[in-house]
Design a protein around this motif. Structure first.
Motif, short mmCIF file in Angstrom:
data_model
loop_
_atom_site.label_atom_id
_atom_site.label_comp_id
_atom_site.label_asym_id
_atom_site.label_seq_id
_atom_site.Cartn_x
_atom_site.Cartn_y
_atom_site.Cartn_z
N SER A 1 9.23 7.43 8.57
CA SER A 1 7.78 7.44 8.40
C SER A 1 7.14 6.12 8.85
O SER A 1 6.16 6.11 9.55
N ASP A 2 7.71 4.99 8.44
CA ASP A 2 7.12 3.71 8.86
C ASP A 2 8.20 2.65 8.99
O ASP A 2 9.35 2.87 8.63
N PHE A 3 7.81 1.49 9.52
CA PHE A 3 8.75 0.43 9.84
C PHE A 3 9.46 -0.07 8.58
O PHE A 3 10.68 -0.27 8.57
N ALA A 4 8.70 -0.26 7.51
CA ALA A 4 9.28 -0.80 6.28
C ALA A 4 10.38 0.12 5.74
O ALA A 4 11.47 -0.34 5.36
N SER A 5 10.10 1.44 5.74
CA SER A 5 11.10 2.35 5.18
C SER A 5 12.33 2.46 6.09
O SER A 5 13.44 2.68 5.62
N LEU A 6 12.12 2.28 7.40
CA LEU A 6 13.26 2.29 8.33
C LEU A 6 14.18 1.10 8.05
O LEU A 6 15.41 1.24 7.94
N ILE A 7 13.57 -0.08 7.91
CA ILE A 7 14.37 -1.29 7.64
C ILE A 7 15.17 -1.12 6.36
O ILE A 7 16.36 -1.43 6.30
N SER A 8 14.51 -0.58 5.32
CA SER A 8 15.22 -0.50 4.05
C SER A 8 16.25 0.63 4.06
O SER A 8 17.34 0.48 3.51
N ALA A 9 15.94 1.76 4.73
CA ALA A 9 16.91 2.86 4.78
C ALA A 9 18.19 2.44 5.50
O ALA A 9 19.29 2.84 5.12
N GLN A 10 18.05 1.64 6.54
CA GLN A 10 19.23 1.27 7.33
C GLN A 10 19.73 -0.14 7.03
O GLN A 10 20.65 -0.61 7.71
N TYR B 1 0.84 -1.19 0.00
CA TYR B 1 0.00 0.00 0.00
C TYR B 1 0.87 1.25 0.00
O TYR B 1 1.86 1.33 0.74
N GLN B 2 0.53 2.22 -0.86
CA GLN B 2 1.30 3.46 -0.90
C GLN B 2 0.69 4.48 0.06
O GLN B 2 -0.39 4.98 -0.18
N TYR B 3 1.39 4.75 1.14
CA TYR B 3 0.89 5.72 2.11
C TYR B 3 1.20 7.12 1.61
O TYR B 3 2.27 7.35 1.03
N PRO B 4 0.28 8.07 1.80
CA PRO B 4 0.53 9.42 1.33
C PRO B 4 1.76 10.03 2.02
O PRO B 4 1.99 9.77 3.21
N GLU B 5 2.55 10.80 1.29
CA GLU B 5 3.73 11.41 1.89
C GLU B 5 3.32 12.63 2.71
O GLU B 5 2.49 13.43 2.27
N ILE B 6 3.90 12.74 3.88
CA ILE B 6 3.60 13.91 4.72
C ILE B 6 4.90 14.57 5.17
O ILE B 6 5.97 13.97 5.08
N PRO C 1 4.43 -5.54 6.85
CA PRO C 1 3.02 -5.70 6.51
C PRO C 1 2.31 -6.76 7.35
O PRO C 1 1.17 -6.57 7.78
N LEU C 2 2.99 -7.89 7.60
CA LEU C 2 2.36 -8.95 8.40
C LEU C 2 2.10 -8.48 9.82
O LEU C 2 1.03 -8.71 10.39
N LEU C 3 3.08 -7.77 10.37
CA LEU C 3 2.96 -7.26 11.74
C LEU C 3 1.78 -6.29 11.84
O LEU C 3 0.99 -6.33 12.78
N SER C 4 1.67 -5.43 10.84
CA SER C 4 0.61 -4.43 10.84
C SER C 4 -0.78 -5.08 10.83
O SER C 4 -1.68 -4.67 11.55
N LEU C 5 -0.93 -6.14 10.02
CA LEU C 5 -2.22 -6.82 9.98
C LEU C 5 -2.45 -7.67 11.23
O LEU C 5 -3.58 -7.79 11.71
N LEU C 6 -1.38 -8.26 11.75
CA LEU C 6 -1.52 -9.12 12.93
C LEU C 6 -2.09 -8.37 14.12
O LEU C 6 -3.11 -8.75 14.68
N ILE D 1 9.67 5.53 14.78
CA ILE D 1 8.74 5.31 13.68
C ILE D 1 7.48 6.13 13.89
O ILE D 1 6.79 5.97 14.90
N ALA D 2 7.17 7.00 12.92
CA ALA D 2 6.03 7.90 13.08
C ALA D 2 4.69 7.18 12.95
O ALA D 2 3.78 7.38 13.75
N ALA D 3 4.56 6.30 11.94
CA ALA D 3 3.26 5.70 11.62
C ALA D 3 2.65 4.94 12.78
O ALA D 3 1.43 4.84 12.89
N THR D 4 3.49 4.38 13.65
CA THR D 4 2.96 3.60 14.76
C THR D 4 3.33 4.18 16.13
O THR D 4 2.99 3.60 17.15
#
Lengths: 228, 493
Positions: free
Chosen positions: A176-185, A38-43, B264-269, A140-143
């Motif tokens: 912004s979110d967990f996924a982008s943190l993992i990939s950035a670092q 899912y593409q989250y809107p950029e803020i 993604p899995l964590l978010s849905l879980l 992480i901002a999103a959560t």
């Protein structure tokens, strides 16, 4: 007769893997469907900070915005309000030159003992350590999550056992979110012994869906937010 | 395919699953229990709904996570091998077990090797599946559940009635009574903060002194050799950090390929389970204590359990069962679960997911009643974060349950257990009738003309319903009459 668990495990492994492999040996892994995320809107960065703070507060964490040079003052005041006179911190950890300025009003104790050596250190940590302070790795901002990356200087239990946990978060380390943190670092290349995402004080709703804070970990999480 | 069967060692869960019908009657008559479940399910459904405000996001994530899990299952044997290799490189020992008993024995010996006497447990449904507590207690090892819900359930000498909220069947008064009976010096109160405070006091003492921590695993990442645990209380972190020995146990389906698969899995879980956008703690463990580190276990072990999972894997349709990430949303939305509660099923995993996985673990003979304990309303399939077609799989299990014994290919242990001679003959006759118009029409004529002969009491059916009434004419006859009238009408114009 004692079972040889090593031998048994070896047999179990080959049996299980043989059963599974038989089913998928012909699979074509080049033709897997695309997993569209899912593409989250950029803020803006400011919106990220606002979101981070409001989510943490909604989860019962206390967030204090301050400058690095104010850490000792603010922590000291918060501890006095709670009637606490000692603070455990990580020796040689980031910000520790600021933290030790808290003396002499509050006794700052360094985590310079190893829990593995003697039971008495565990007893001390569980029974005589009302508060602790640690740095953080990123956030992480999103959560509304803080990433703890324990080290030799700031061990895993430092952020877990004491009932009040202060954590210093640098707003410039916010992602912004967990996924982008993992990939950035590029986490997949350098995970340490343990990483923990923390999003509030310990809690439970296990008794009749009633939320209660301070289940087993810290009862209070106080976030000291720098550069916001 | 041969299936090991040993009835002498049948698990306690198989025995209680056999008693399904009696359990249902017992629990439906317990008003307090039904009230506790109704309240809890309403709460959890509301929380989930609140966490998914954007339907597009939800549907994109569900599709993505379904595909992630299907990819990981398609690569399962290779990912398990990769996981083992990377965990061992990180210093975490891996053990494999085909049966629950083998898994328990591995854990018992690992504990004995360290002369462990006391175990604290983080929440682990797989260790419930193996009945680890019973096994260790028989060897004089004290085993204490530390998740608040699990602790309550253990004090009550019960099993979890829900996979996420184990003590959901108890209200605060019942918990207060339980604490009064079991904890010395506890002053009776129904204040939840005080109750949790008491649990905290007792359990922190245990964390401080325990020799061993046992935990489950939410995701095992093959790429990095990392065990991910999701929790709110901090007991999972305690169990995996404070004792000198940490043993994790999980099912073989929990392995995922990449670290990138986690977000993604964590978010849905967490959103599907409790409506939280993230749990308070996400704990990622990649190694035991390293040189110079001041805490953390000296040894970390992972036990990988099969227990019927490879049987589900062998059938492409049933393999989807293994996509499950154990969020519990299916039970929260299940009208049957809400009414009969988690204990009636008799199995470790209750509700829709339990009806799907238990037949593989315990065999269809012991679980013969479960696949049909569903209204097939479809709610479970609609909320499932990884889009498991649960109703469809239940129908498939119903078919396996009644198929003729010895018919090839053999799919499951205990298949055909639910087949009844009378029922099978009725369907044979039904099928014959529908292939032969003369027999069909004449039996319909008899049925409608002699409809008054139908008894007004038909066993269980009429115990709560009025008897069905057969129509005066068959549908065919009525349609014919209608066509006739219609053509007369058209001719008149």
């Amino acid at each position: 007769m004692t079972v040889n668990i090593q031998q048994q495990s070896k047999i179990a492994k080959s049996t299980i893997l043989a059963k599974l492999t038989k089913q998928v040996s012909g699979a074509d892994y080049t033709k897997l469907p695309i997993e569209q995320g899912y593409q989250y809107p950029e803020i803006s960065q400011q919106a990220h900070i606002d979101k981070f703070v409001s989510l943490l507060e909604a989860n019962h964490a206390q967030v204090i915005k301050l400058d690095e040079t104010n850490i000792a003052n603010v922590v000291s005041k918060e501890l006095e309000n709670r009637g606490i006179s000692t603070l455990l911190y990580g020796k040689n950890a980031r910000y520790c030159d600021q933290i030790i300025k808290i003396e002499p009003g509050i006794k700052a104790q360094a985590f310079d003992f190893s829990l593995t050596k003697k039971q008495q250190y565990k007893d001390k940590l569980f029974n005589d350590t009302p508060a602790s302070i640690t740095s953080s790795h990123s956030a992480i901002a999103a959560t509304g999550s803080i990433v703890l990356w324990p080290t030799i200087n700031e061990p895993r239990t430092l952020s877990l056992v004491p009932p009040v946990h202060f954590v210093i978060v640098d707003a410039t380390s916010l992602h912004s979110d967990f996924a982008s943190l993992i990939s950035a670092q590029q986490w997949q290349n350098n995970l340490p012994t343990n990483v923990v995402l923390v999003s509030g004080p310990s809690k439970t709703a296990d008794i009749q869906q009633t939320l209660a804070y301070g289940a087993h970990g810290p009862k209070e999480l106080i976030v000291l937010l720098l550069n916001s | 395919m041969t299936m090991p069967t040993n009835h002498n060692e049948e698990s306690k869960y198989a025995a209680s699953a056999r008693a399904f019908r009696a359990n249902v009657t017992r629990d439906l008559n317990n008003e307090e229990l039904r009230e506790n479940f109704r309240g809890a399910m309403d709460y959890l459904m509301d929380k989930r709904k609140g966490a998914f405000s954007d339907i597009n996001e939800l549907e994109t994530l569900r599709q993505q996570c379904k595909l992630i899990k299907q990819r990981c299952l398609l690569k399962l044997p290779y990912l398990l091998a990769q996981l083992e290799k990377n965990l061992e490189a990180n210093g975490i020992k891996v053990h494999w077990a085909e049966t629950t008993n083998d898994a328990n024995e591995i854990i018992a010996q690992l504990i004995a090797r360290k002369k462990g006497k006391s175990v604290v447990k983080g929440k682990s449904m797989v260790s419930e599946e193996t009945a680890l507590n019973d096994y260790l207690e028989a060897k004089n090892v004290e085993c204490l559940e530390s998740d608040m819900g699990e602790y309550i359930v253990q004090l009550a000498k019960e099993h979890p009635s829900h996979i996420i909220m184990p003590a959901i069947h108890q209200n605060k008064k019942q918990v207060a009574d339980l604490f009064s009976e079991n904890i010395e010096g506890f002053t009776h109160t129904t204040d939840v903060d005080a109750l949790i405070g008491e649990g905290r006091r007792v359990l922190r003492e245990k964390f401080c002194h325990a020799d061993v921590g046992v935990s489950g695993v939410n995701f095992a990442v093959a790429e990095t050799g990392t065990l991910c645990l999701v929790e709110n209380e901090g007991n999972g972190r305690m169990c995996t950090t404070v004792p000198n020995l940490h043993i994790a146990i999980t099912g073989i389906e929990k392995v995922i390929e990449f670290l990138d698969d986690v977000p993604p899995l964590l978010s849905l879980l967490t959103r599907s389970a409790t409506g939280q956008i993230i749990s308070t703690y996400v704990n990622m463990i990649s190694s035991p204590r390293k040189e110079g580190e001041k805490d953390g276990p000296e040894e970390v072990h992972l036990v990988l359990l099969d227990n019927g999972r490879s049987q589900a894997f062998a059938d492409e349709e049933l393999r989807q069962t293994l996509q499950c990430i154990r969020c519990g949303a299916c039970m929260n939305h299940c009208p049957v679960y809400t009414r009969i509660g988690g204990h009636a099923y008799g199995t470790v995993y209750p509700g829709p997911i339990g009806k799907m996985v238990s037949p593989h673990m315990l065999g269809l003979e012991a679980t013969t009643n479960l696949p049909s304990a569903s209204t097939l309303c479809g709610a479970c399939g609609e909320v499932c974060p990884v889009k498991i077609p649960i109703p469809k799989l239940l129908i498939r299990l119903r078919a396996e349950n009644v198929k003729a014994k010895g018919s090839a290919p053999k799919v499951m242990k205990g298949e055909g257990s639910g087949r009844k001679k009378v029922e099978a003959s009725v369907w044979k006759i039904w099928s014959f009738m529908h292939k032969h118009p003369f027999i069909y029409n004449s039996s319909m004529w008899f049925a409608t003309r002699f409809r008054a002969l139908l008894p007004s009491k038909i066993g269980v059916w009429t115990s709560v319903r009025s008897a069905p009434k057969i129509a005066r004419n068959t549908l065919h006859e009525r349609v014919k009459t209608r066509k006739h009238n219609k053509s007369n009408y058209t001719n008149q114009i």
